[in-house]
Every structure is written in structure tokens, then in C-alpha cells.
Design a protein around this motif. Sequence first.
Motif, short mmCIF file in Angstrom:
data_model
loop_
_atom_site.label_atom_id
_atom_site.label_comp_id
_atom_site.label_asym_id
_atom_site.label_seq_id
_atom_site.Cartn_x
_atom_site.Cartn_y
_atom_site.Cartn_z
N ARG A 77 0.83 -1.21 0.00
CA ARG A 77 0.00 0.00 0.00
C ARG A 77 0.86 1.26 0.00
O ARG A 77 0.41 2.33 -0.40
CB ARG A 77 -0.91 0.02 1.23
N PHE A 78 2.09 1.13 0.47
CA PHE A 78 2.97 2.29 0.63
C PHE A 78 3.94 2.39 -0.53
O PHE A 78 4.64 1.43 -0.87
CB PHE A 78 3.73 2.20 1.94
N LYS A 79 4.00 3.56 -1.13
CA LYS A 79 4.87 3.79 -2.28
C LYS A 79 6.32 3.49 -1.96
O LYS A 79 7.04 2.88 -2.76
CB LYS A 79 4.72 5.24 -2.76
N VAL A 85 11.00 -2.71 -2.63
CA VAL A 85 10.88 -4.12 -2.97
C VAL A 85 11.19 -4.36 -4.44
O VAL A 85 11.92 -5.30 -4.80
CB VAL A 85 9.46 -4.64 -2.62
N HIS A 86 10.67 -3.50 -5.30
CA HIS A 86 10.94 -3.70 -6.73
C HIS A 86 12.42 -3.53 -7.06
O HIS A 86 12.96 -4.24 -7.92
CB HIS A 86 10.11 -2.74 -7.57
N GLU A 207 -3.71 -3.63 -3.66
CA GLU A 207 -3.38 -2.66 -2.62
C GLU A 207 -3.47 -1.21 -3.11
O GLU A 207 -3.40 -0.28 -2.31
CB GLU A 207 -1.96 -2.92 -2.08
N ILE A 208 -3.61 -1.02 -4.42
CA ILE A 208 -3.72 0.34 -4.99
C ILE A 208 -5.00 0.46 -5.81
O ILE A 208 -5.06 1.20 -6.80
CB ILE A 208 -2.49 0.71 -5.82
N ASN A 209 -6.04 -0.29 -5.41
CA ASN A 209 -7.35 -0.24 -6.06
C ASN A 209 -7.28 -0.56 -7.55
O ASN A 209 -8.01 0.03 -8.35
CB ASN A 209 -8.01 1.12 -5.84
N GLU A 218 4.57 5.03 -11.50
CA GLU A 218 5.63 4.83 -10.51
C GLU A 218 6.82 4.05 -11.09
O GLU A 218 7.97 4.29 -10.70
CB GLU A 218 5.09 4.08 -9.30
N PHE A 219 6.53 3.14 -12.01
CA PHE A 219 7.58 2.29 -12.59
C PHE A 219 7.48 2.33 -14.11
O PHE A 219 6.99 1.37 -14.74
CB PHE A 219 7.43 0.85 -12.08
#
Length: 282
Positions: A77-79, A85-86, A207-209, A218-219
Amino acid sequence: MSTYIRQIKKNVWKWKNENGIFSVKKYPTVEQAEKIRLIHKELEYMEKPFILPIIESTQEDFIIQPWYKGDHTVSYRFKEDRKAVHLLLSQIHDTNKLVDWEDSNLFYSFNLISKWQNRKWKMNEISFFIESHIGWEQTKFLLLCGDIALRNMKPFNMEKRTLLHGDVVHHNFLSDSSDYKIIDFDLAVIGPREMENILWMHRVLPEINYDIRLLIHEFPHLEKVVRRYKEAMMYPNELYREWLYAYSLPKERKQKFIEQLIPYTNKALTEWPNLCYTLSKL
């Protein structure tokens, strides 16, 4: 100093002695434990190690490591956690430039499509069970999503293979105030990195709808993967895995799990048409 050994799982113990606190894990075969040792041996020489060291032991089927206590639970859920992690996964995937993982003969080549075909077949077998909880229409839609995705799914390039962690659930990543670590390489395999990127995005989306555009924002480098493997992104892997797991649970645990799974499923199936539409327009 007090000492103790406490069983955490069927094959995992927490061990405290005069030298500290450790995780002790017993593997079914020596070969499986040897795979874990090889991964750690190769990864510990990286500039900034993101694994926990292995303590030498005379028991070849045991792996002993320091007990790592993070100060927050990693959540997709957290950016900040998604980014960290990625990055770890990317570092693992990049190791094929330095390590010939296939040379060890300790890893099998992972075929995601074959696994998903088998998973869909198992879902068909338990459709009566799912229908009893979410109804005929929702069950039919859930199974149809998998059928359509598999029918049109593009094959992966199996020539460009690297080490894949194999289980990118959030609790296999640990964090303290300054660092992130990755644990549990039990399911590590060899395969194209795109497979693990897709499996990771499947984990993140709930987790991000199910906002695939946010994830691509983001990526940006993952957009190419999403565009090429749209059908793989449309496969409801998380839902299939959870329903198969629910079916396998003993009666005393089944009901409580299903009470949480039903709203999760309803949310996912509500968002799925929009997710598939957005993917089709990329």
C-alpha cells in the motif's frame, strides 16, 4: 542469558542462545538446502547485501540465519515499500550478468503459463465450492476471466532467463529504519524476469485499487512489460490462488478465511472490467 527454542512453523524454529537469536529452518532434502546456500553465497558479495547471512552448520538439511526484527511491516500500500521491494527484485534479476544460475542444476525452469493453465483447471474442479459462497454469476465471471486471458496470452521468451525469487508476497521482505532485506528463497527458480514482474504487479494491484496507470507512473520501465503481456495482467491469479487455498483449509479454519475472501473477491471482480479496459487501451 536465557536460552530457548520455539517452533514458529512446522519446519521453522526461533532459537535464542548465548550468541544471539536465530531462525532455524529444516528442508525436506539436502538439495533444497544447498540451493539456498548457493543463492546466499552468490548474493552476499554484492555491493550492498540485501540478504541475511547463513550460519555454518553440520546439519546439511538445516539453514540457520540471524533473526531479523524490522521496525515496520512491509506493505504494498505504501509507495516507499513498493519502490524498495521492486529495486530488490531488479537486483536479483540482474545477477544473470554475473552468475550462471543454470550451471548448478539446482533450479528448474519456471513456466508461468503452464502453471496458470493448471491453476485454471483446478478452479474449474472446485467451481461448485466457489459458487456456494459468491453465487453462480460471480463464479462464472471469475472463471471466464481466466479463460479469456489464457486463450490470448503471449508466450514468454524463455531464452533470457535469470534467478527469480519465486514468492513475492510482501512478508518475504523485511525492513528497519534504514534498510530492506529479502528472505525465503525456497521457491526460487530460473525464468524470464518479466514473469516475476507480472506476478509482483498482481500482488500490488489489490493494494492500490487496481490502478494500473498509477503503477506504470511509478515504474515507467514496466510499461513495456504491461503492454506486451496485457493478457497475463488480466489473468486473475490472486483470486485463483486464494480460492484454491480456501478449499484446501481444514473445516475449523475455512469459514474465517472465506469471510475475508468474499469481500476481497467482490472488490476485485467489480474492478476487473475497468482494469481490463484500461489494459486494452494501452
